[in-house]
Design a protein around this motif. Structure first.
Motif, PDB file in Angstrom:
ATOM      1  N   GLY A 174      18.502 -20.472  28.556  1.00 34.25           N
ATOM      2  CA  GLY A 174      17.994 -20.572  29.923  1.00 34.25           C
ATOM      3  C   GLY A 174      16.484 -20.610  29.976  1.00 34.25           C
ATOM      4  N   GLN A 175      15.838 -19.811  29.127  1.00 40.21           N
ATOM      5  CA  GLN A 175      14.383 -19.812  29.093  1.00 40.21           C
ATOM      6  C   GLN A 175      13.855 -21.135  28.550  1.00 40.21           C
ATOM      7  OE1 GLN A 175      14.200 -16.102  26.855  1.00 40.21           O
ATOM      8  NE2 GLN A 175      12.882 -15.291  28.464  1.00 40.21           N
ATOM      9  N   LEU A 176      14.515 -21.662  27.548  1.00 41.26           N
ATOM     10  CA  LEU A 176      14.083 -22.956  27.009  1.00 41.26           C
ATOM     11  C   LEU A 176      14.293 -24.072  28.027  1.00 41.26           C
ATOM     12  CD1 LEU A 176      15.384 -22.662  23.346  1.00 41.26           C
ATOM     13  CD2 LEU A 176      13.009 -22.710  24.088  1.00 41.26           C
ATOM     14  N   MET A 177      15.331 -23.967  28.828  1.00 41.39           N
ATOM     15  CA  MET A 177      15.596 -24.995  29.838  1.00 41.39           C
ATOM     16  C   MET A 177      14.492 -25.028  30.896  1.00 41.39           C
ATOM     17  SD  MET A 177      18.204 -26.577  28.749  1.00 41.39           S
ATOM     18  CE  MET A 177      18.550 -27.602  30.164  1.00 41.39           C
ATOM     19  N   GLN A 178      13.740 -23.944  31.050  1.00 44.68           N
ATOM     20  CA  GLN A 178      12.621 -23.936  31.988  1.00 44.68           C
ATOM     21  C   GLN A 178      11.553 -24.939  31.562  1.00 44.68           C
ATOM     22  OE1 GLN A 178      11.177 -19.936  32.447  1.00 44.68           O
ATOM     23  NE2 GLN A 178      13.109 -19.200  33.279  1.00 44.68           N
ATOM     24  N   ILE A 210       9.267 -27.407  34.030  1.00 42.25           N
ATOM     25  CA  ILE A 210       7.803 -27.467  34.001  1.00 42.25           C
ATOM     26  C   ILE A 210       7.324 -28.880  33.670  1.00 42.25           C
ATOM     27  CG2 ILE A 210       5.745 -26.658  32.772  1.00 42.25           C
ATOM     28  CD1 ILE A 210       7.349 -23.961  32.426  1.00 42.25           C
ATOM     29  N   VAL A 211       7.908 -29.477  32.641  1.00 44.20           N
ATOM     30  CA  VAL A 211       7.492 -30.831  32.238  1.00 44.20           C
ATOM     31  C   VAL A 211       7.793 -31.835  33.342  1.00 44.20           C
ATOM     32  CG1 VAL A 211       7.957 -32.719  30.634  1.00 44.20           C
ATOM     33  CG2 VAL A 211       7.656 -30.401  29.772  1.00 44.20           C
ATOM     34  N   TYR A 231       0.504 -36.252  33.729  1.00 43.90           N
ATOM     35  CA  TYR A 231       0.575 -36.968  32.457  1.00 43.90           C
ATOM     36  C   TYR A 231       1.746 -37.934  32.556  1.00 43.90           C
ATOM     37  CZ  TYR A 231       3.515 -32.813  32.116  1.00 43.90           C
ATOM     38  OH  TYR A 231       4.396 -31.802  32.398  1.00 43.90           O
ATOM     39  N   PRO A 232       1.688 -39.060  31.829  1.00 42.67           N
ATOM     40  CA  PRO A 232       2.787 -40.026  31.898  1.00 42.67           C
ATOM     41  C   PRO A 232       3.981 -39.616  31.043  1.00 42.67           C
ATOM     42  CG  PRO A 232       1.064 -40.874  30.482  1.00 42.67           C
ATOM     43  CD  PRO A 232       0.544 -39.583  31.078  1.00 42.67           C
ATOM     44  N   GLY A 233       3.724 -38.827  29.999  1.00 43.11           N
ATOM     45  CA  GLY A 233       4.794 -38.398  29.114  1.00 43.11           C
ATOM     46  C   GLY A 233       4.274 -37.385  28.125  1.00 43.11           C
ATOM     47  N   CYS A 234       5.177 -36.762  27.416  1.00 45.53           N
ATOM     48  CA  CYS A 234       4.778 -35.770  26.426  1.00 45.53           C
ATOM     49  C   CYS A 234       5.952 -35.471  25.501  1.00 45.53           C
ATOM     50  CB  CYS A 234       4.308 -34.482  27.091  1.00 45.53           C
ATOM     51  SG  CYS A 234       5.599 -33.567  27.950  1.00 45.53           S
ATOM     52  N   TYR A 294       9.615 -36.636  26.693  1.00 46.48           N
ATOM     53  CA  TYR A 294       9.729 -36.860  28.135  1.00 46.48           C
ATOM     54  C   TYR A 294       8.831 -38.016  28.549  1.00 46.48           C
ATOM     55  CZ  TYR A 294      11.213 -31.920  28.057  1.00 46.48           C
ATOM     56  OH  TYR A 294      11.832 -30.729  27.784  1.00 46.48           O
ATOM     57  N   GLY A 295       9.253 -38.784  29.544  1.00 42.23           N
ATOM     58  CA  GLY A 295       8.406 -39.797  30.152  1.00 42.23           C
ATOM     59  C   GLY A 295       8.056 -40.958  29.247  1.00 42.23           C
TER      60      GLY A 295
END
Length: 83
Positions: free
Chosen positions: A6-10, A14-15, A24-27, A43-44
């Motif tokens: 659950g903490q990792l899913m946060q 955030i991203v 930012y466009p992605g990371c 992501y992105g």
């Protein structure tokens, strides 16, 4: 273990907020604990044009981060020394 799923899913939340705000466009986010990778997700897109998705194999330039990190650490040291 303090890093539960659950903490990792946060991280996703955030991203995705940063992506929606065009911060930012992605990371890519990689989390390692005790020598093991426990989260590695892209992501992105590399650019706002969105021509392709970021992958976990992409390499990012860290030069801009080093400017902020170096300056911040130097200022923290000066504050600790009362200067």
């Amino acid at each position: 273990d303090p890093l539960e799923t659950g903490q990792l899913m946060q991280i996703d939340t955030i991203v995705n907020e940063g992506l929606a705000e065009h911060a930012y466009p992605g990371c890519q986010v990689l989390v390692a604990r005790h020598g093991a990778v426990i989260w590695n997700k892209a992501y992105g897109s590399p650019t706002y044009a969105g021509m392709r998705a970021v992958t976990t194999d992409d390499i990012f330039d860290l030069a801009s981060i080093s400017k902020v990190a170096g300056t911040t650490l130097a200022l923290m040291k000066l504050v600790d020394e009362g200067k």
